[in-house]
Design an enzyme around this catalytic site. Structure first.
Site, PDB file in Angstrom:
ATOM      1  NE  ARG A  84       6.709  -0.364   6.184  1.00  0.00           N
ATOM      2  CZ  ARG A  84       5.493   0.093   6.438  1.00  0.00           C
ATOM      3  NH1 ARG A  84       5.094   1.233   5.915  1.00  0.00           N
ATOM      4  NH2 ARG A  84       4.670  -0.582   7.216  1.00  0.00           N
ATOM      5  CG  HIS A 110       4.238   5.299   8.335  1.00  0.00           C
ATOM      6  ND1 HIS A 110       4.744   5.791   7.152  1.00  0.00           N
ATOM      7  CD2 HIS A 110       3.274   4.421   7.979  1.00  0.00           C
ATOM      8  CE1 HIS A 110       4.103   5.224   6.136  1.00  0.00           C
ATOM      9  NE2 HIS A 110       3.214   4.399   6.610  1.00  0.00           N
ATOM     10  NE  ARG A 119      -3.122  -0.153   3.026  1.00  0.00           N
ATOM     11  CZ  ARG A 119      -4.398  -0.376   2.707  1.00  0.00           C
ATOM     12  NH1 ARG A 119      -5.110   0.594   2.189  1.00  0.00           N
ATOM     13  NH2 ARG A 119      -4.942  -1.556   2.912  1.00  0.00           N
ATOM     14  CB  THR A 120       3.510   2.435   2.310  1.00  0.00           C
ATOM     15  OG1 THR A 120       2.659   2.317   3.441  1.00  0.00           O
ATOM     16  CG2 THR A 120       4.381   3.663   2.468  1.00  0.00           C
ATOM     17  CE  LYS A 161      25.768 -11.805  -2.026  1.00  0.00           C
ATOM     18  NZ  LYS A 161      26.099 -11.164  -3.310  1.00  0.00           N
TER      19      LYS A 161
END
Lengths: 401, 401, 401
Positions: B198, B226, B147-148, B177
């Protein structure tokens, strides 16, 4: 790529695509028929034949053989290429695909680097930034490699092109249902103008190129080739040091398994008066095939266990990551190998002012973080150079010199 | 973002990018050197200091301190910003990155909302829809949030920009890694002009911003911040109710764990004569830190167990989802909490005509589906407002006011 | 799609979008209000009613019923459609969504194929290649299907449109948190202009279309429908053989489970003097519902176990893959069924010169690789035709005829 039929549908609009048209060079011969554009793989005369040193499963290809594509019973020889490329749509690039670093000779590398340098100068929203407008690149990745994928996709978009992405072709695509790579390529080439493929199997890129009627770029095929990485490494040396002839390069770390350093050593052998130092833990020493190859080409090399001494002499200290997975159960050997040669402030202190530190990334602790701020730390610039090399190759494969 | 070197390569073509150029405001001072554009993070004077209430691991940042970036020994102070933004390329945005909701004061929020409103009006294929042409945004998502991600990518493309996507950076990238976030950022910033990140770790966005020479937008970092969600919530209230001073807001549901409602309560404290009602099951009550903060700012609040009464008084009923995972083994408590406060027709019936129902989505059954058709159901409009807020922030960070 | 509110925000710029404007046909009536554009689903009069033969869970829809959308108390009837489409923005497409192959009658199919043929002719960087500039398509894939996704994304980009991608909506999106499909659609439609959805549940596409205010294209919903595949199959026959009336088609392989051959048989029944041969192992014979349907429509069909004889008579040999997963534990039956009918050189030798071999792909060994070079091997051209059909549908749904 074998032969192209897309040109009849998506014709060039040269007025839009070409900022300027270069004059024909003597000897140019571009062969276009209404039904398509037939191509071949021609290697220029100075090309050294590639020994089979990049993987035992891989058959050496005689790039000078011509590898003619035939379609509808028509075939044609591609042109000789002008020695001086310019930023234009003009002479055809002498390769249809980029499959392995060995396919390029010294002159071609130099010409590609000139194009890469022009790419660095392209400004946002300038005409140069739109030369691939209308072109579609598919990134067909059978194993994920976010770094390489983003670099190619950025390159395409920086030139105005568009991208179709699949990051997990192995799991998601019809491959899971048993479709051959060849069938997948034949389908995907219907959706795009160029394929950038990453695969887990040595030789997969060449198989794709043999099948496709559009250009294929190898973005790494298993333990085999990763030619754009090899090119960006050489380009970085050229860009940072200003020359390739006469340079001294120290290759450090895992020289046995590192695809990168093996390719680099191979490419450096194309230049004159090069000196290579191998600095590695005993268990991951450079293998004898590369050493023999260098010797056969008259390239001086030596092994050393003294990183400080090597660093003081070299123009380039090329550090690599010791990969844990190569050591299996022997964690003790891994730990010993890993800590042995670290590039840190002490190494910087003995390095010459003009010298640079390179690394293919990702790095763990084989270069300490405090090195990053030193102007000689070139590894992030090196990563960025990958963008310009990929822009150059996309331009050359789709528009020519 | 620390300092930028991309400007020298990808220069602005103002004639193309800017629909109109605003005049310089008094006090403007943009510092550009041929080698790059040096930046700093300056907070305007009205900024409230941010208490450490958004996560115990997070150190409060003094945004007014300046946080100067230095490159090649040169540094400069960024400008004061005009109070009235217009849709143009002009004054520099006073922030280099969007990391947390607290960094914006009331005036800046208001100015950003003005830009968001302009974004709503941009028509397809108008000049406004191309202001970010030539710009590349990388969505670097270490945990998936479709969604974001889609909202940000839509925002970028609605402004003519291009996108590089990676939805599973944690698993796919070099992070697996052992590469540090800082190294990943240094590589990715070479491929793009702005990073939307994110991450699963609190504080990751700030670390990325400290490293990057290009702007970074936090699209959620673990239990931390957020900020674009917080901004779109406040924007929705402004847009739907027409004011922020003097509003009455009922926060309903999981107030203990909901990042959204905590941020919203914090931001509402910037406005005058606000009244907040907390309506939640006992086990997920609003925590004392936010209550104390509101009290310290003179904001009136009360707790209530009577949703109907609160709904009848409020301008905004902000419903949230009770998250099962917060209850561990105590499914009984979850079931009890979950069914307690449902927004349904009965609640609508007591709500005022001008009031609205909001929800950060996804919703389960805490708002019944029959509410959707009521004009006061604002939650899908709220989601869409996220698009405009993100368009505004992308515009501001890349082009300025 | 139910009703659109996006038009007020992202208005058409007809001068840019439309290469030429077609004249209004008599009877045209486009109903646009300042607040939006209200739409309805109207089926033309020749539509055959669709029996419930595509899945037992699926309720047949009376496409001729009108299915009026109402918004804000206003509704309107859509226009009659001109019989001859031209490449332009003009008359509204008579459908708001593409959900199942049955929704198209013979005349509409023919008109869509005309548009697909125009799509084949669009040249790179021509005006036609930019008709969807400014439009955003979201590919919302709840199960991965790289081939179909890339085909749609290529189609959108070949017309100048942009794409938002999610390949793993089931795992990544809010669906995992329990959000309904309807809520997801309501959110995603805020970010784009058209949704292409692949789902694992029969009927999901119709649910999405009922919810969305923007067009929805079904890219396959579980065992249900995959209408663009059905259209590209019929288009390929038209394109390769030059006609649909009077053709003879041999359907070979797994006829019991193959969604493709069942849809194709259904669509072929719209044409005259068609003859269908079913050639399949006993365990995967064509089911009685399709046979009854063909009989009821007066379509001649017969079952045969002699592939050579059928191949010698047919215009089209449509081969399909025997899917192992249909046989459960009975690997012996799978192996027997699988090897029974192979299209190879022997089959080619008896086929007529003008006839073609089709296959929905991926293929395993049911067509031998040596068949590929024969001009009658049409399966890769068939895959490419999917691109043109999808370009046509995107154009029609977003711009009209």
């Amino acid at each position: 790529m074998a032969s192209s039929t897309t040109f009849s549908t998506w014709t060039f609009n040269l007025n839009i695509l070409a900022p300027k048209l270069s004059k024909n060079n003597g000897g140019e011969f571009i062969c276009r028929y209404p039904n398509g554009c037939f191509k071949q793989t021609l290697h220029s005369m100075t090309t050294s034949s590639s020994a089979d040193i990049f993987g035992s499963n891989e058959k050496p290809v005689d790039w000078s053989r011509g590898n003619l594509s035939v379609k509808n019973g028509v075939q044609c020889r591609a042109l000789e290429v002008g020695t001086k490329p310019s930023f234009s749509v003009g002479n055809k690039f002498q390769f249809d695909d980029v499959i392995e670093a060995q396919q390029f000779d010294r002159d071609t590398l130099s010409a590609i680097f000139d194009v890469a340098l022009e790419m660095e100068k392209i400004e946002k929203n300038s005409r140069g930034s739109q030369i691939l407008k209308g072109y579609l690149m598919a990134t067909l990745f059978y194993e994920p490699s976010t770094r390489t994928r983003l670099s190619f996709e950025s390159a395409m978009k920086r030139l105005g092109g568009e991208v179709l992405t699949t990051e997990n072709a192995r799991e998601f695509s019809s491959a899971a249902k048993g479709e051959t790579l060849e069938d997948t390529i034949r389908t995907v080439e219907g959706y795009c103008d160029i394929i950038v493929m990453r695969h887990f199997e040595n030789g997969a890129a060449r198989r794709a190129a043999m099948t496709a009627n559009i250009p294929v770029i190898n973005a790494g095929d298993g333990p085999g080739q990763h030619p754009t990485q090899a090119l960006l490494d050489v380009y970085t040396i050229q860009r940072e040091i200003g020359k390739l002839d006469g340079i001294k390069v120290g290759l450090v770390g895992d020289l046995a398994n590192g695809r990168t350093v093996r390719s680099l050593a191979y490419l450096l052998a194309k230049y004159e008066n090069v000196k290579i130092y191998f600095v590695s833990p005993e268990v991951v020493k450079m293998k004898v095939d590369i050493k023999d190859y260098l010797t056969s080409r008259g390239i001086e090399w030596e092994e050393s266990s003294d990183l400080m001494e090597v660093a003081s002499k070299c123009d380039v200290v090329y550090q690599t990551r010791i990969q844990r997975e190569r050591f299996g159960e022997r964690i003790d050997l891994y730990e010993e190998a890993r800590g042995k040669y670290i590039v840190n402030q002490d190494v910087l202190n003995v390095m010459q002012k003009h010298a640079i530190v390179m690394h293919p990334l990702p790095r763990l602790d084989e270069i300490t973080v405090d090195v990053d701020v030193d102007p000689r730390a070139a590894y992030f610039r090196q990563a960025k150079n990958g963008l310009y090399i990929r822009m150059a190759l996309l331009k050359l494969l789709l528009l020519g010199w």
